[in-house]
Design a protein around this motif. Sequence first.
Motif, PDB file in Angstrom:
ATOM      1  N   HIS A  80      -0.437   5.274   0.059  1.00 33.67           N
ATOM      2  CA  HIS A  80      -0.898   5.854   1.174  1.00 33.67           C
ATOM      3  C   HIS A  80       0.059   6.012   2.306  1.00 33.67           C
ATOM      4  O   HIS A  80      -0.333   6.110   3.589  1.00 33.67           O
ATOM      5  CB  HIS A  80      -2.311   5.213   1.705  1.00 33.67           C
ATOM      6  N   ILE A  81       1.334   5.968   2.237  1.00 37.29           N
ATOM      7  CA  ILE A  81       2.498   6.016   3.348  1.00 37.29           C
ATOM      8  C   ILE A  81       2.292   7.538   3.613  1.00 37.29           C
ATOM      9  O   ILE A  81       2.386   8.487   2.595  1.00 37.29           O
ATOM     10  CB  ILE A  81       3.755   5.515   2.859  1.00 37.29           C
ATOM     11  N   PRO A  82       2.312   7.777   4.827  1.00 34.28           N
ATOM     12  CA  PRO A  82       2.362   9.181   5.152  1.00 34.28           C
ATOM     13  C   PRO A  82       3.762   9.968   5.202  1.00 34.28           C
ATOM     14  O   PRO A  82       4.450   9.807   5.958  1.00 34.28           O
ATOM     15  CB  PRO A  82       1.859   9.153   6.564  1.00 34.28           C
ATOM     16  N   VAL A  87       4.255   3.328   8.178  1.00 43.44           N
ATOM     17  CA  VAL A  87       4.931   2.950   7.241  1.00 43.44           C
ATOM     18  C   VAL A  87       5.055   1.760   6.853  1.00 43.44           C
ATOM     19  O   VAL A  87       4.703   1.193   5.766  1.00 43.44           O
ATOM     20  CB  VAL A  87       6.176   4.017   6.822  1.00 43.44           C
ATOM     21  N   HIS A  93      -2.337   7.708  11.210  1.00 45.57           N
ATOM     22  CA  HIS A  93      -1.460   7.854  10.030  1.00 45.57           C
ATOM     23  C   HIS A  93      -1.708   6.558   9.246  1.00 45.57           C
ATOM     24  O   HIS A  93      -1.026   6.171   8.322  1.00 45.57           O
ATOM     25  CB  HIS A  93       0.124   7.984  10.503  1.00 45.57           C
ATOM     26  N   GLU A 122       0.757  -1.037  -0.136  1.00 49.29           N
ATOM     27  CA  GLU A 122       0.141  -0.123  -0.054  1.00 49.29           C
ATOM     28  C   GLU A 122       0.973   1.326  -0.148  1.00 49.29           C
ATOM     29  O   GLU A 122       0.904   2.034   0.925  1.00 49.29           O
ATOM     30  CB  GLU A 122      -0.862  -0.047   1.224  1.00 49.29           C
ATOM     31  N   PHE A 123       1.569   1.583  -1.101  1.00 51.43           N
ATOM     32  CA  PHE A 123       2.864   2.444  -1.289  1.00 51.43           C
ATOM     33  C   PHE A 123       2.119   3.824  -1.170  1.00 51.43           C
ATOM     34  O   PHE A 123       2.448   4.799  -0.589  1.00 51.43           O
ATOM     35  CB  PHE A 123       3.368   2.059  -2.469  1.00 51.43           C
ATOM     36  N   ILE A 169      -4.272   3.537   7.470  1.00 53.85           N
ATOM     37  CA  ILE A 169      -5.507   3.049   6.954  1.00 53.85           C
ATOM     38  C   ILE A 169      -6.233   1.843   7.928  1.00 53.85           C
ATOM     39  O   ILE A 169      -5.466   0.707   8.240  1.00 53.85           O
ATOM     40  CB  ILE A 169      -5.551   2.530   5.651  1.00 53.85           C
ATOM     41  N   CYS A 191      -8.548   8.520   1.126  1.00 53.15           N
ATOM     42  CA  CYS A 191      -8.411   7.539   2.212  1.00 53.15           C
ATOM     43  C   CYS A 191      -8.949   7.988   3.733  1.00 53.15           C
ATOM     44  O   CYS A 191      -9.049   7.368   4.389  1.00 53.15           O
ATOM     45  CB  CYS A 191      -7.027   6.710   2.183  1.00 53.15           C
ATOM     46  N   HIS A 212       1.675  -0.058   5.970  1.00 51.86           N
ATOM     47  CA  HIS A 212       1.253   0.015   4.652  1.00 51.86           C
ATOM     48  C   HIS A 212       2.021  -0.658   3.581  1.00 51.86           C
ATOM     49  O   HIS A 212       1.577  -1.437   2.816  1.00 51.86           O
ATOM     50  CB  HIS A 212       1.408   1.512   4.604  1.00 51.86           C
ATOM     51  N   LEU A 213       3.439  -0.846   3.773  1.00 50.80           N
ATOM     52  CA  LEU A 213       4.094  -1.466   2.850  1.00 50.80           C
ATOM     53  C   LEU A 213       4.221  -3.008   2.932  1.00 50.80           C
ATOM     54  O   LEU A 213       4.205  -3.618   2.001  1.00 50.80           O
ATOM     55  CB  LEU A 213       5.479  -0.755   3.044  1.00 50.80           C
TER      56      LEU A 213
END
Lengths: 407, 407
Positions: A236-238, B322, B356, A233-234, B358, A248, B325-326
């Motif tokens: 949406h990385i903050p 992060v 931060h 989920e690249f 989802i 999102c 997410h990844l």
Amino acid sequence: MTEKRTVCKNDILKQLYFQENLSCVDLSIIIEKSFPLTQKLIEELVADNLVTETGYAVSSGGRRPLTYAIQRNVMYMVAVAMDQFVTKIAVIDMQNHLVSSVTRIFLSLTETRSALQVLIDKIAGAIDTSGIPKEKFIGIGIGMPGFIDVKKGINYSFLSLPDNESITKHMAFQLGLPVFIDNDSSLIALAELRFGAAKGARNAMVINIGWGVGLGLILNGALYRGHEGFAGEFSHIPLFLNGKLCWCGKAGCLETETSLLLIKERAIEGINSGRVSRLNTLSLENHETAYQELIKAVQEGDQFTIELFSKAGYNIGKGVAVLIHLLNPQKIILSGRGSAAGKIWEAPIQQALNEHCIRRLFQNTNIEISDLGLEAQLIGAAALVMENYNEISFLKEETTGFELSQL
Amino acid sequence: MTEKRTVCKNDILKQLYFQENLSCVDLSIIIEKSFPLTQKLIEELVADNLVTETGYAVSSGGRRPLTYAIQRNVMYMVAVAMDQFVTKIAVIDMQNHLVSSVTRIFLSLTETRSALQVLIDKIAGAIDTSGIPKEKFIGIGIGMPGFIDVKKGINYSFLSLPDNESITKHMAFQLGLPVFIDNDSSLIALAELRFGAAKGARNAMVINIGWGVGLGLILNGALYRGHEGFAGEFSHIPLFLNGKLCWCGKAGCLETETSLLLIKERAIEGINSGRVSRLNTLSLENHETAYQELIKAVQEGDQFTIELFSKAGYNIGKGVAVLIHLLNPQKIILSGRGSAAGKIWEAPIQQALNEHCIRRLFQNTNIEISDLGLEAQLIGAAALVMENYNEISFLKEETTGFELSQL
DNA sequence: CAAACTTGTTAAATAATTAAAAAAGTTTTC
DNA sequence: GAAAACTTTTTTAATTATTTAACAAGTTTG
């Protein structure tokens, strides 16, 4: 009688799909069996006309090896590549060639019930019109956007049935063939791993530059999907403190600073505020033509468009810097429709790495542009079926005429 | 005569090191061999007094299975855990127990030549004083900070020899035993995977909260090291726009906003500017006592210290967002010396995820505090040797009395 | 307490590897 | 530039490893 020999033979067929013209020695190494055994199995496969000799390969310092390839008509797959707007369906043979032209349909992913039924009907149609007997099909591979649980066969974002019912089971029941789904970016990565720029790589990050920004991870030589299948989920990385709200719900996501959609929007803004450019505001309204026009403008050297792509590229680069720190990949591959812009991406990404990455970490990491381009997702969908061929062939043995409730 | 049976037997020994009290059925599944074969091999191992029966396990709906364990005195390893300031050396048996007390030495990693020789001498000393015959040692595992190429045996950051000579080969030659090195955080992750909070997990991120912030990645059930072995460079991902220069040369690294070192510095600043606290500025100057005092203050509920840890925790959480997410991990494990602060970390990290990350991505991700604590790295170093036991035993077969130039 | 299930034992059958040698090239050396 | 030395691939036979199958022995479940 499960016959281990059959399992091995199926493995050989699978390997020959992923790589043409392997020698007997190559195969014996890949399938981790002794040479005499491998040779005997190949002999039988050739006798059954499933595999053919393809001549002698060049010598590597000794006797020239005979090479083999799988017959293209041994079995077939249906590959489906979906995005938010367009769905492509194709019948693909064992040499990764299209049997007939690609069927394009416009499906709105948000209207689950109707869309799913249309999809099922169209797939059935594609099988029918191909003229290939259904027994020769081994399965259907589907790539789509969203949060997808590969094992359960559920897409939590789109096309989700009530009560978390599995769409793969639902479709398999209706179509009478095994169905596999995966995330679009993961399938693009799979295509790159098996047939594209990541071939042979053990660790690669495949960036899917599309209307959003996706990521497929190749780790230790295999597609990595994460605990529930949501890895990559690249977008949406903050990463930014820009205060921009992302769809999102969060602010500062990578996607708020890079994507084809953003480039398109900025292009319209720029032109409306008087920037000179080859771009035409009117046609930019439509997604597909906007894409065509943006790529064309880049290739023609339009300064304003190149500026937009460069900024987006730099921001992708900031994200790539994070990837390199965490995963130390061998290759970064730019794929998806955005890769058509070509070399233009390289400099700004490299620039971002220079600024945001420890030198030792990125000095041996190559950035490459894919040449699979728009076909990547479709090829990946076909490869997904073959990835699962072990199980498929097992099921075929077990049950006469397919027990589909299992899938 | 390589004897496949021996390979299998060694595999069984390895599995019994990683997990005590396995039944024959368990083992036959793990080593992927048939039950009768596994049983025969175990029988032989018991006859050779390498393995013992450990009684009956509870029934799972059938006959109660006999369980087995490896004898603790079958073989031994030397485990070495280094940080910037202190190096710990221990001799460890097959049941992961210390044979004697841990040797502590103060080694400055920056003075390569002298430090390396001292290390070699101390390891030799530990082997000697253990009273165990050298043939019973299978290898030496070393964890140290820095950019480490595991395969080549080079640490590019510390203790690097001229001309990129391998320190593992160098040490193996001098010590007459195989030597394996790895990054400290990777070894902590390995310890957690095999004996700690990540046991049985297929995808886990182990955060090493120490003077810096490290990361060990468990992906698809194995330690992930990346293309050159540099994966997990968590502390230098560019996550903040704080303009603070990191020692790595870049600005805004995660490490500039979280680490025990930072907490210590902020504690001193705070006290000097008049904050009330149980902390004592004087003792905070020394690293080791500062660590002790900070943990003590947290446990005693000192408000100021808790505030400092909470802020640091929140920033770790931003980094964890992060990661999630990844890589969509199953578990996030907080380990390393900082984990002694306990539950205090959970809330701020969770808070950062709420903001931060989802929701769908982190709702099934567990955050756990390790209870391996300070021992983690040492256990990981021992486990590293056993991870490589396949190759070691192969070498032992091949050459009489060890061919060390190979390592 | 019988049915179902897991574990343990043994012998026979089969599957797969090893080893040794032949065949077909390539490279080296004189 | 041709023979010797070396590599890699292919072939075959003998040996060894591994599984299958059938049965026995404990436990749990309903």
